[in-house]
Design a protein around this motif. Structure first.
Motif, PDB file in Angstrom:
ATOM      1  N   TYR A   1       3.436  -0.605  -9.086  1.00 52.49           N
ATOM      2  CA  TYR A   1       3.654  -1.209  -7.762  1.00 52.49           C
ATOM      3  C   TYR A   1       3.206  -2.654  -7.732  1.00 52.49           C
ATOM      4  CZ  TYR A   1      -0.996  -1.931  -5.750  1.00 52.49           C
ATOM      5  OH  TYR A   1      -2.238  -2.435  -5.458  1.00 52.49           O
ATOM      6  N   SER A   2       2.185  -2.980  -8.536  1.00 53.42           N
ATOM      7  CA  SER A   2       1.637  -4.342  -8.544  1.00 53.42           C
ATOM      8  C   SER A   2       2.608  -5.360  -9.134  1.00 53.42           C
ATOM      9  CB  SER A   2       0.329  -4.366  -9.337  1.00 53.42           C
ATOM     10  OG  SER A   2       0.562  -4.080 -10.706  1.00 53.42           O
ATOM     11  N   ARG A   3       3.665  -4.896  -9.783  1.00 56.00           N
ATOM     12  CA  ARG A   3       4.678  -5.801 -10.348  1.00 56.00           C
ATOM     13  C   ARG A   3       5.998  -5.710  -9.587  1.00 56.00           C
ATOM     14  NH1 ARG A   3       0.221  -6.196 -12.432  1.00 56.00           N
ATOM     15  NH2 ARG A   3      -0.172  -7.150 -14.468  1.00 56.00           N
TER      16      ARG A   3
ATOM     17  N   ALA B   1      -1.779  11.876   3.224  1.00 64.76           N
ATOM     18  CA  ALA B   1      -0.482  11.595   2.596  1.00 64.76           C
ATOM     19  C   ALA B   1      -0.048  12.751   1.707  1.00 64.76           C
ATOM     20  CB  ALA B   1      -0.567  10.302   1.798  1.00 64.76           C
ATOM     21  N   LEU B   2      -0.996  13.379   1.007  1.00 63.43           N
ATOM     22  CA  LEU B   2      -0.679  14.537   0.176  1.00 63.43           C
ATOM     23  C   LEU B   2      -0.208  15.709   1.035  1.00 63.43           C
ATOM     24  CD1 LEU B   2      -3.639  14.307  -2.346  1.00 63.43           C
ATOM     25  CD2 LEU B   2      -1.229  14.377  -2.992  1.00 63.43           C
ATOM     26  N   ASN B   3      -0.863  15.933   2.150  1.00 61.53           N
ATOM     27  CA  ASN B   3      -0.473  17.035   3.032  1.00 61.53           C
ATOM     28  C   ASN B   3       0.874  16.775   3.698  1.00 61.53           C
ATOM     29  OD1 ASN B   3      -2.690  18.665   2.493  1.00 61.53           O
ATOM     30  ND2 ASN B   3      -3.946  17.706   4.089  1.00 61.53           N
TER      31      ASN B   3
ATOM     32  N   LEU C   1       0.830  -1.196   0.000  1.00 59.48           N
ATOM     33  CA  LEU C   1       0.000   0.000   0.000  1.00 59.48           C
ATOM     34  C   LEU C   1       0.868   1.250   0.000  1.00 59.48           C
ATOM     35  CD1 LEU C   1      -2.600   1.626   0.275  1.00 59.48           C
ATOM     36  CD2 LEU C   1      -2.542   1.160   2.748  1.00 59.48           C
ATOM     37  N   GLN C   2       1.931   1.252   0.779  1.00 62.30           N
ATOM     38  CA  GLN C   2       2.825   2.414   0.820  1.00 62.30           C
ATOM     39  C   GLN C   2       3.501   2.628  -0.531  1.00 62.30           C
ATOM     40  OE1 GLN C   2       2.926   4.704   3.274  1.00 62.30           O
ATOM     41  NE2 GLN C   2       1.241   3.440   4.072  1.00 62.30           N
ATOM     42  N   ARG C   3       3.846   1.546  -1.212  1.00 64.23           N
ATOM     43  CA  ARG C   3       4.451   1.681  -2.548  1.00 64.23           C
ATOM     44  C   ARG C   3       3.442   2.284  -3.523  1.00 64.23           C
ATOM     45  NH1 ARG C   3       6.272  -3.897  -1.432  1.00 64.23           N
ATOM     46  NH2 ARG C   3       8.358  -3.729  -0.526  1.00 64.23           N
ATOM     47  N   GLN C   4       2.219   1.788  -3.490  1.00 65.45           N
ATOM     48  CA  GLN C   4       1.188   2.330  -4.365  1.00 65.45           C
ATOM     49  C   GLN C   4       0.928   3.795  -4.048  1.00 65.45           C
ATOM     50  OE1 GLN C   4      -2.780   0.852  -3.693  1.00 65.45           O
ATOM     51  NE2 GLN C   4      -3.490   1.434  -5.745  1.00 65.45           N
ATOM     52  N   GLN C   5       0.751   4.097  -2.778  1.00 66.98           N
ATOM     53  CA  GLN C   5       0.412   5.455  -2.356  1.00 66.98           C
ATOM     54  C   GLN C   5       1.512   6.454  -2.690  1.00 66.98           C
ATOM     55  OE1 GLN C   5      -1.788   6.288   1.481  1.00 66.98           O
ATOM     56  NE2 GLN C   5       0.260   6.954   2.066  1.00 66.98           N
TER      57      GLN C   5
END
Length: 559
Positions: free
Chosen positions: A516-518, A313-315, A269-273
C-alpha cells in the motif's frame, strides 16, 4: 574477455547492432566495469562485414575470476535459477537470481555467526548470484514514474523463491552498481519480450497445520489508525511524507514528537487495512500475536483504540462477531514505544484467562515490551490452558558501544537482543508458574535469524523453533538474502502437542511495488486488496492439540 563496454552516448546514436566498427579511446575501470571512452570522432564504421558474434554459454555458480573473463561478452545463460531479490524490481527494473532451486539464504539463518559454515555460505552466495537488468538507468518511481515499469503487472507475480528459466535470448554480462548483471541487447520495456520465464508460487492459504487451536505471529507493518494528517491537524506535531507520482501523500516519512508511522490519510489507511484484514482472515489462526501495531496511549487515547479498529474491520469482513481483542492490562509501563505488541483471537475457539501481563524489564527499554496471555479452549478445562508471549526485539539497524555492529552477520544491537532473550526466558518462567501450565509459546518478530545468539539463548532454555522443524520457508527478505526473523517457539510440553506448522509466504517474497505504501508510484498501478504484500514480514502459524482427553477411570473391583 573478448567484449568491452564503450561509454559514449554519441557513438550509440551513430551506430546500429551488427555494424563493424573501430574504436579508439581511453580504457579504464568505472566502478568495477572495464570500459572504453572515445573522444569526438573516436570511432569509425568499417566497410568489411563483421564476423557474427556467437554467445558464450554461461552456467553458474561462477567465481570472480571466471566472471571477469566473460565481462562485456554476449552470453547464453543455461541451467535452473530462482528469484532471490526483487527489492529493486519496481524501482530500477532489476531481478536478482540465484543459480539452483532455492534463493540465497541469509548466512546467520543457516549457520552460526563467525563459523566456517557461515563463511562457506557467504562465498557460495557470491558464486550463485546474478542480476537480470532491463538495459536502462531509469528509476521508475522517480524520473520514470510515468513510464510503465517492466517485469511487473497487476496480474503476474515475480516473487522471491520463484523458479526461472531463460528463454534463449542472448544477454551481455557486465558489472554495475556493485553487482554482476545480465543486460539485454535492447532496453526491456513493459509488454516487451522478456529474457526469462518466471514460475508461479503463490498459495491462497497456509498448509493445514492440524490441531484444535492454531497460533500465528503477524507483523502488521506499522498499522496506525492515527494518520499523519490527523496528527498534524491535532496540533501535536508535524510530519513529512512519501508521495505518489502525482504528489499525493501516501505514508508518513517521519513526524516530530514521536508521532505516527503509518498511513498519511484515511484513504491510504483503508488500503493498508484491507490487505491486513484479508490476510488475517485467510490465515486460519485462532490466536494471532501482532507486532508493529499502534500504541494508542502514546497519543492520549485508550491504549487499545487501534487494536479494536482492526478487530472491528475483521468482524465486518466476517459478517459476525468472530474476533475479539485481548484488552490491555490494568498495569502498563509509564513509558512505552508508539508501537506495541498485542493479541486477537477467535471468540468461538479460545478465550483469555485473566488479564494479560506486560514485561517492563529494563532489557526492553530500546524495544517493545513482551505481552503474556493465558488462553483456554472454549469448552475446555483448566488443564487445557496454554500461555502465549508475544515479542518484538530491538532491530538490527542501529546501535553503538557494545551494541555496535561487529561485522559477524548479526547486525547492530545484538547485545541488546541477547539481554532481551534472557529476560524473556525469565518472564516466561514467571508467567507459566502463575498460570499453572507447562504449555508455553513464544511468538513474534525477534529481529534475529535462526542461528544467531538470541535464538541460541531461547533454545538453550529448552524452547523449540517450531516452524523451522516443519518448513524451510522463511519470513523475511533483506538484501536479496532470505531468512526468518519471525518465529514461534514452543516449550517441551507444548512441542509434544504440536501437529504442524507453516510460513505463509504472502509478504516477504512479493515485490515492494504491491505494498500500500507504494500506491500509484508508477503509471502501472500494482496495488490490490489481496493479502499479498500486506506487510514486509510473512506470518508463521502453528497448530497444536490443546484439549486433553478426559482421564480414564477403570472399573472398581469389590473383594
Amino acid at each position: 574477455s573478448d567484449g568491452v563496454f564503450v561509454a559514449s552516448a554519441a557513438m550509440a546514436a551513430d551506430v546500429e547492432i551488427g555494424d563493424h566498427v573501430e574504436v579508439t579511446g581511453t580504457v579504464a575501470e568505472s566502478f568495477g566495469l572495464t570500459q572504453v571512452s572515445p573522444g569526438a570522432g573516436g570511432w569509425k564504421q568499417l566497410a568489411d562485414p563483421a564476423q557474427a558474434v556467437k554467445p558464450t554459454p554461461l552456467t553458474l555458480p561462477l567465481g570472480e575470476a571466471q566472471r571477469e573473463s566473460l565481462e562485456g561478452m554476449l552470453v547464453a545463460p543455461e541451467g535452473r535459477y530462482t528469484i532471490t531479490n526483487n527489492f529493486g524490481t519496481n524501482t530500477f527494473g532489476e531481478i536478482g537470481l540465484a543459480a539452483g532451486d532455492t534463493g540465497l539464504p541469509q548466512p546467520t539463518d543457516v549457520a552460526r555467526p563467525g563459523s566456517a559454515e557461515y563463511d562457506a555460505v557467504v562465498a557460495d552466495n557470491a558464486r550463485r548470484l546474478i542480476t537480470v537488468d532491463d538495459g536502462a538507468g531509469i528509476n521508475f518511481t522517480s524520473g520514470g514514474k510515468n513510464t510503465p515499469v517492466p517485469w511487473l503487472r497487476p496480474d503476474n507475480e515475480v516473487r522471491a523463491g520463484a523458479p526461472v528459466t531463460f528463454t534463449g535470448d542472448d544477454l551481455v554480462l557486465d558489472y554495475r552498481f556493485s553487482l554482476w548483471r545480465l543486460q539485454p541487447t535492447q532496453q526491456l520495456t513493459a509488454g516487451g519480450d522478456e529474457p526469462i520465464t518466471i514460475g508461479s508460487t503463490r498459495v491462497a492459504a497456509p498448509k493445514d497445520v492440524g490441531g484444535d487451536v492454531k497460533i500465528a505471529s503477524f507483523n502488521v507493518l506499522n498499522y496506525f489508525t492515527l494518520t499523519g494528517e490527523a496528527y498534524e491537524k491535532s496540533g501535536a506535531g508535524t510530519c513529512t511524507y512519501y508521495s505518489d507520482r502525482n504528489g499525493n501523500r501516501v505514508t508518513v516519512n517521519s513526524c516530530t514528537n514521536d508521532g505516527p508511522r503509518g498511513a498519511a490519510d484515511d484513504a491510504n489507511l483503508q488500503r493498508q487495512q484491507a490487505k491486513i484484514v484479508n490476510a488475517i482472515d485467510a490465515l486460519g489462526a485462532d490466536v494471532v500475536s501482532l507486532e508493529e501495531i499502534e500504541n494508542s496511549a502514546a497519543f492520549g487515547m485508550d491504549r487499545d483504540t487501534a487494536l479494536r479498529a482492526l478487530v472491528a474491520a475483521l468482524n465486518e469482513k466476517a459478517g459476525r462477531e468472530e474476533w475479539a481483542a485481548v484488552a490491555s492490562p490494568t498495569r502498563v509501563p509509564e513509558r512505552e514505544d508508539v508501537i506495541r505488541t498485542a493479541f486477537i483471537h477467535r471468540v468461538g475457539v479460545v478465550e483469555p484467562v485473566g488479564e494479560s501481563v506486560i514485561d517492563d524489564d529494563p532489557a526492553f527499554d530500546n524495544a517493545r515490551d513482551p505481552l503474556s496471555q493465558e488462553f483456554r479452549p472454549v469448552g475446555g478445562a483448566e488443564r487445557d490452558d496454554f500461555l502465549v508471549v508475544v515479542n518484538h526485539f530491538k532491530s538490527k539497524g542501529s546501535g553503538s558501544g557494545e551494541d555496535a555492529d561487529t561485522g559477524d552477520g548479526q547486525g547492530a544491537s545484538n547485545a541488546s537482543r541477547v539481554r532481551q532473550a534472557t529476560a524473556l526466558v525469565a518472564f516466561a518462567d514467571e508467567q507459566k508458574a502463575a498460570a499453572g501450565t507447562e504449555t508455553v509459546f513464544l511468538t513474534g518478530d525477534f529481529n534475529s535469524y535462526s542461528k544467531e545468539d538470541p535464538i541460541a539463548v531461547l533454545e538453550d532454555a529448552g524452547y523449540v523453533n517450531v516452524p523451522a522443524k516443519y518448513t524451510d520457508k522463511t519470513t523475511y527478505q533483506f538484501g536479496g538474502l532470505l531468512g526468518s526473523l519471525d518465529h514461534v517457539f514452543a516449550s517441551p510440553a507444548a512441542v509434544d502437542k504440536v501437529t504442524g506448522a507453516d510460513v505463509w509466504d504472502i509478504n516477504a517474497d512479493e515485490s515492494l511495488g504491491r505494498e500500500y505504501s507504494r500506491y500509484d508510484n508508477n503509471v502501472t498501478r500494482l496495488y490490490d486488496t489481496s493479502p499479498y504484500r500486506a506487510s514486509d514480514h510473512d506470518p508463521a502459524i502453528v497448530g497444536f492439540t490443546a484439549k486433553q482427553k478426559e482421564p480414564q477411570v477403570g472399573p472398581t473391583r469389590i473383594a
